[in-house]
Every structure is written in C-alpha cells, then in structure tokens.
Design a protein around this motif. Structure first.
Motif, PDB file in Angstrom:
ATOM      1  N   PHE B  94       0.837  -1.202   0.000  1.00 19.89           N
ATOM      2  CA  PHE B  94       0.000   0.000   0.000  1.00 19.89           C
ATOM      3  C   PHE B  94       0.870   1.248   0.000  1.00 19.89           C
ATOM      4  O   PHE B  94       0.534   2.253  -0.624  1.00 19.89           O
ATOM      5  CB  PHE B  94      -0.970  -0.033   1.186  1.00 19.89           C
ATOM      6  CG  PHE B  94      -2.047  -1.056   0.977  1.00 19.89           C
ATOM      7  CD1 PHE B  94      -2.942  -0.912  -0.075  1.00 19.89           C
ATOM      8  CD2 PHE B  94      -2.144  -2.178   1.780  1.00 19.89           C
ATOM      9  CE1 PHE B  94      -3.919  -1.859  -0.299  1.00 19.89           C
ATOM     10  CE2 PHE B  94      -3.113  -3.136   1.550  1.00 19.89           C
ATOM     11  CZ  PHE B  94      -3.998  -2.977   0.505  1.00 19.89           C
ATOM     12  N   VAL B  96       3.882   1.491  -1.414  1.00 17.42           N
ATOM     13  CA  VAL B  96       4.368   1.668  -2.793  1.00 17.42           C
ATOM     14  C   VAL B  96       3.250   2.210  -3.684  1.00 17.42           C
ATOM     15  O   VAL B  96       3.457   3.143  -4.465  1.00 17.42           O
ATOM     16  CB  VAL B  96       4.904   0.333  -3.347  1.00 17.42           C
ATOM     17  CG1 VAL B  96       5.032   0.391  -4.863  1.00 17.42           C
ATOM     18  CG2 VAL B  96       6.252   0.009  -2.748  1.00 17.42           C
ATOM     19  N   ALA B  97       2.049   1.651  -3.528  1.00 18.84           N
ATOM     20  CA  ALA B  97       0.923   2.097  -4.350  1.00 18.84           C
ATOM     21  C   ALA B  97       0.665   3.582  -4.139  1.00 18.84           C
ATOM     22  O   ALA B  97       0.478   4.343  -5.093  1.00 18.84           O
ATOM     23  CB  ALA B  97      -0.323   1.289  -3.995  1.00 18.84           C
ATOM     24  N   ARG B  99       2.773   5.912  -3.108  1.00 16.28           N
ATOM     25  CA  ARG B  99       3.836   6.735  -3.686  1.00 16.28           C
ATOM     26  C   ARG B  99       3.758   6.783  -5.205  1.00 16.28           C
ATOM     27  O   ARG B  99       3.975   7.823  -5.826  1.00 16.28           O
ATOM     28  CB  ARG B  99       5.207   6.197  -3.279  1.00 16.28           C
ATOM     29  CG  ARG B  99       5.547   6.492  -1.853  1.00 16.28           C
ATOM     30  CD  ARG B  99       6.885   5.906  -1.473  1.00 16.28           C
ATOM     31  NE  ARG B  99       6.928   5.658  -0.047  1.00 16.28           N
ATOM     32  CZ  ARG B  99       7.135   6.600   0.853  1.00 16.28           C
ATOM     33  NH1 ARG B  99       7.339   7.825   0.463  1.00 16.28           N
ATOM     34  NH2 ARG B  99       7.138   6.314   2.130  1.00 16.28           N
ATOM     35  N   VAL B 100       3.457   5.635  -5.799  1.00 18.65           N
ATOM     36  CA  VAL B 100       3.431   5.584  -7.265  1.00 18.65           C
ATOM     37  C   VAL B 100       2.263   6.390  -7.814  1.00 18.65           C
ATOM     38  O   VAL B 100       2.374   7.054  -8.850  1.00 18.65           O
ATOM     39  CB  VAL B 100       3.359   4.118  -7.739  1.00 18.65           C
ATOM     40  CG1 VAL B 100       3.029   4.045  -9.210  1.00 18.65           C
ATOM     41  CG2 VAL B 100       4.678   3.421  -7.486  1.00 18.65           C
ATOM     42  N   LEU B 101       1.129   6.353  -7.103  1.00 19.87           N
ATOM     43  CA  LEU B 101      -0.070   6.999  -7.625  1.00 19.87           C
ATOM     44  C   LEU B 101      -0.135   8.486  -7.299  1.00 19.87           C
ATOM     45  O   LEU B 101      -0.897   9.216  -7.906  1.00 19.87           O
ATOM     46  CB  LEU B 101      -1.323   6.296  -7.089  1.00 19.87           C
ATOM     47  CG  LEU B 101      -1.519   4.878  -7.615  1.00 19.87           C
ATOM     48  CD1 LEU B 101      -2.706   4.220  -6.954  1.00 19.87           C
ATOM     49  CD2 LEU B 101      -1.696   4.881  -9.121  1.00 19.87           C
ATOM     50  N   THR B 102       0.640   8.947  -6.296  1.00 18.50           N
ATOM     51  CA  THR B 102       0.640  10.378  -5.988  1.00 18.50           C
ATOM     52  C   THR B 102       1.382  11.130  -7.088  1.00 18.50           C
ATOM     53  O   THR B 102       2.523  10.799  -7.401  1.00 18.50           O
ATOM     54  CB  THR B 102       1.333  10.629  -4.634  1.00 18.50           C
ATOM     55  OG1 THR B 102       0.757   9.758  -3.675  1.00 18.50           O
ATOM     56  CG2 THR B 102       1.131  12.065  -4.197  1.00 18.50           C
ATOM     57  N   PRO B 103       0.742  12.150  -7.678  1.00 23.35           N
ATOM     58  CA  PRO B 103       1.371  12.828  -8.819  1.00 23.35           C
ATOM     59  C   PRO B 103       2.739  13.421  -8.505  1.00 23.35           C
ATOM     60  O   PRO B 103       3.631  13.433  -9.361  1.00 23.35           O
ATOM     61  CB  PRO B 103       0.370  13.935  -9.148  1.00 23.35           C
ATOM     62  CG  PRO B 103      -0.919  13.442  -8.623  1.00 23.35           C
ATOM     63  CD  PRO B 103      -0.605  12.633  -7.413  1.00 23.35           C
ATOM     64  N   SER B 104       2.946  13.902  -7.240  1.00 23.31           N
ATOM     65  CA  SER B 104       4.220  14.564  -6.953  1.00 23.31           C
ATOM     66  C   SER B 104       5.349  13.579  -6.661  1.00 23.31           C
ATOM     67  O   SER B 104       6.481  13.990  -6.452  1.00 23.31           O
ATOM     68  CB  SER B 104       4.045  15.502  -5.754  1.00 23.31           C
ATOM     69  OG  SER B 104       3.645  14.742  -4.633  1.00 23.31           O
ATOM     70  N   LEU B 105       5.048  12.290  -6.650  1.00 25.31           N
ATOM     71  CA  LEU B 105       6.040  11.237  -6.398  1.00 25.31           C
ATOM     72  C   LEU B 105       6.829  11.503  -5.108  1.00 25.31           C
ATOM     73  O   LEU B 105       7.991  11.899  -5.144  1.00 25.31           O
ATOM     74  CB  LEU B 105       7.010  11.139  -7.584  1.00 25.31           C
ATOM     75  CG  LEU B 105       7.733   9.806  -7.773  1.00 25.31           C
ATOM     76  CD1 LEU B 105       6.736   8.706  -8.090  1.00 25.31           C
ATOM     77  CD2 LEU B 105       8.749   9.897  -8.891  1.00 25.31           C
ATOM     78  N   ILE B 107       9.065  10.766  -2.768  1.00 24.80           N
ATOM     79  CA  ILE B 107      10.134   9.892  -2.294  1.00 24.80           C
ATOM     80  C   ILE B 107      11.346  10.728  -1.915  1.00 24.80           C
ATOM     81  O   ILE B 107      11.539  11.827  -2.416  1.00 24.80           O
ATOM     82  CB  ILE B 107      10.548   8.831  -3.339  1.00 24.80           C
ATOM     83  CG1 ILE B 107      11.032   9.499  -4.618  1.00 24.80           C
ATOM     84  CG2 ILE B 107       9.416   7.881  -3.630  1.00 24.80           C
ATOM     85  CD1 ILE B 107      11.642   8.532  -5.598  1.00 24.80           C
ATOM     86  N   ARG B 108      12.138  10.190  -0.986  1.00 28.97           N
ATOM     87  CA  ARG B 108      13.336  10.873  -0.515  1.00 28.97           C
ATOM     88  C   ARG B 108      14.379   9.787  -0.237  1.00 28.97           C
ATOM     89  O   ARG B 108      14.671   9.460   0.902  1.00 28.97           O
ATOM     90  CB  ARG B 108      12.994  11.628   0.762  1.00 28.97           C
ATOM     91  CG  ARG B 108      14.100  12.526   1.260  1.00 28.97           C
ATOM     92  CD  ARG B 108      13.629  13.302   2.466  1.00 28.97           C
ATOM     93  NE  ARG B 108      12.910  12.446   3.411  1.00 28.97           N
ATOM     94  CZ  ARG B 108      12.462  12.841   4.599  1.00 28.97           C
ATOM     95  NH1 ARG B 108      12.621  14.075   4.982  1.00 28.97           N
ATOM     96  NH2 ARG B 108      11.829  12.009   5.397  1.00 28.97           N
ATOM     97  N   PRO B 109      14.907   9.181  -1.309  1.00 34.76           N
ATOM     98  CA  PRO B 109      15.730   7.987  -1.119  1.00 34.76           C
ATOM     99  C   PRO B 109      17.087   8.289  -0.517  1.00 34.76           C
ATOM    100  O   PRO B 109      17.615   9.398  -0.653  1.00 34.76           O
ATOM    101  CB  PRO B 109      15.909   7.441  -2.547  1.00 34.76           C
ATOM    102  CG  PRO B 109      15.233   8.393  -3.460  1.00 34.76           C
ATOM    103  CD  PRO B 109      14.862   9.611  -2.703  1.00 34.76           C
ATOM    104  N   ILE B 152      13.574   4.214   0.654  1.00 36.53           N
ATOM    105  CA  ILE B 152      12.878   5.088  -0.276  1.00 36.53           C
ATOM    106  C   ILE B 152      12.438   6.380   0.398  1.00 36.53           C
ATOM    107  O   ILE B 152      12.201   7.380  -0.251  1.00 36.53           O
ATOM    108  CB  ILE B 152      11.667   4.342  -0.893  1.00 36.53           C
ATOM    109  CG1 ILE B 152      11.323   4.884  -2.280  1.00 36.53           C
ATOM    110  CG2 ILE B 152      10.470   4.411   0.006  1.00 36.53           C
ATOM    111  CD1 ILE B 152      10.375   4.009  -3.040  1.00 36.53           C
TER     112      ILE B 152
END
Lengths: 99, 180
Positions: B94, B96-97, B99-105, B107-109, B152
C-alpha cells in the motif's frame, strides 16, 4: 461463488502487478525501480496464486510450493542486481533538497 | 541476547554439519510432500528414497543452512514470523501504491546501514529477504553484521542505531526465536 472469489483475487493480483509496472515507469532511478518492481509484483503473484487456489482447490500444495520458492528467490534476485549496481558505483538519485 | 557468539562481526561458518544436513533433509521432504500432494504409501516410499538421495548429494553445500534452533515450537515460531512478514508485505504494497499513484512522487531515497545480531548465513539471508520485501527498503549488501539498505523515504542524518530500530528490529525479534 467460489469462481467469482478466485477471479477477484486474480484481478487484485493483476492490479498490484500493474502498480509495479507503473512504478517502473515513474521512479527516477534504478534502485527505486527495483523497489517497486520487487514488492508489488511479489504480492501480485501471491494474490494470483491464491485466486488460482480457489479455482483449482486440488492444486493447493503445488501453489504453496510455488509461493515459497517465489518468496525465497525474488528478493534475492533484486538484492543481487542492486548490489552489482552499487559495487559498480551507480549513485542513488536524491531529492532536490537533500543534495 | 546473552549467549550471542563473540564472532558476530566476523566470518560465518559455512561448513556442513549434521545439523545443517537435517535442515536440508526437512526442507527437501517438505518440497516433496507439496509437489506430490499425496500421502499414498507408494509416494511416501519414493519420497523417502528421493529425499535421502538429494540430501546426500547436496550435503557438502548444506553449510549455508546451518543455524536453525531446533525445538518443538519451531513450526509455531515460523508461523509467527510469516505473520509478521505478511503484515509488512501488505503495508509495503500500500505504501508503494500510494507513492506511485501520488502525482508529486513523494520519495526521498537514501542509503543507510543497519546492524544485525543474527550470526548464521541462513538468519542473515532471511533478514535481508524480509527487509527487501517490506516498506520502502531494499537490501543492497550484506557484509558481516552490517546490512547496506536503500531506503525510499530516508530521514536526513539518520544514524545506525535509529535505522536498525526502524528497519530490522521487528523481523530480528521474530527470526531470532528459530534461527541464530
């Protein structure tokens, strides 16, 4: 009824695989792509196996074996690819503020 | 915790032993039972022969399977671990889903290191696998008792102990009950 339930599980599995594929498209670097690829696809395949288990109840033992092998080997493959990249000096992408 | 071996930071023993051979035997037997899916007497006799043959052939390489803590509660501990693991797998998907589906992406790897108290190759392999399949973390390398992890959503300036508590501790507690 059982057929519908099985098909639903396979659909959910396909949805997770789709999210994994979308992650491959959207993520900025190879490490993040491996992350989304591994996790979403593993759960997607597990859901698919569960759905197949509902459609063909007599296959459950083999399906458990497949799931077990998948859980043991899939993360190892991802780790090994990531390790090779890391040793080869590929730097992870960083967000703008963290540079 | 108290009887942790002193060579925790060092080399892992990978020589085959009776104990690692037993682990191999049990694993091969379980795979045979699952693949045949039958308790008929012919299947069981063939299974005993095949299991013994495979175990004898693979025994010299079985050292990496050493480190299981044998007890009557072993199946129960494995189930508890699988439960912890399944919960984390769902959470990670959930996550990953989202993060992938949020338009602004969002992540702070970053790359962090984590220390483990597990001393056997099998235990570290299971821990590394679990970390790879759970929320936002990917094991990049295992070197002695240090795991290098790509995270991530890495908080800035995190130290080794905080990262260990956040990533590895849950699994390690569940794993240490049945593997060294």
């Amino acid at each position: 009824m059982i057929n519908i339930l099985g098909s639903l599980f396979i659909l959910v599995g396909a949805l997770f695989c789709f999210l994994g594929a979308l992650g491959l498209m959207r993520m900025p670097d190879v490490y993040n792509r491996i992350q989304t690829g591994t996790k979403a696809v593993t759960l997607g395949v597990l859901f698919t196996l569960l759905g197949v288990g509902f459609l063909h109840p007599d296959w459950w033992a083999k399906l458990i074996a497949i799931g077990g092998f998948l859980l043991m080997t899939n993360p190892v493959g991802s780790s090994v690819i990531a390790r090779a990249l890391y040793k080869a000096g590929v730097q992870p992408w960083r967000a703008e503020g963290d540079r | 915790m108290s009887n942790a071996t002193p060579k925790a930071a060092g080399h892992i023993d990978r020589h085959p032993s009776t104990e690692s051979g037993l682990t191999l035997l049990v694993m091969v037997a379980i795979v045979w039972l699952l693949l045949t899916g039958s308790l008929a007497i012919q299947e069981l006799v063939a299974g005993v022969l095949v299991t013994l043959a495979v175990t004898l052939i693979a025994y010299p390489r079985s050292g990496i399977l050493g480190g299981v803590r044998w007890s009557f509660a072993l199946p129960w501990y494995i189930l508890v671990y699988l439960w912890v693991f399944t919960l984390a797998l769902f959470k990670s998907n959930f996550d990953v889903a989202r993060r992938v589906l949020t338009p602004s992406l969002p992540i702070r790897p970053g790359i962090v290191q984590v220390r483990t108290n597990l001393t056997s190759a099998l235990g570290r392999m299971l821990l590394a696998n679990s970390i790879t399949l759970t929320p936002g973390t990917l094991t990049i390398d295992v070197e002695n008792d240090l795991l290098t992890i790509h995270w991530i959503d890495c908080p800035p300036d995190i130290d080794l102990d905080t990262a260990t508590a956040a990533i590895a501790t849950d699994f390690e507690v569940a794993l240490r009950r049945f593997v060294r």
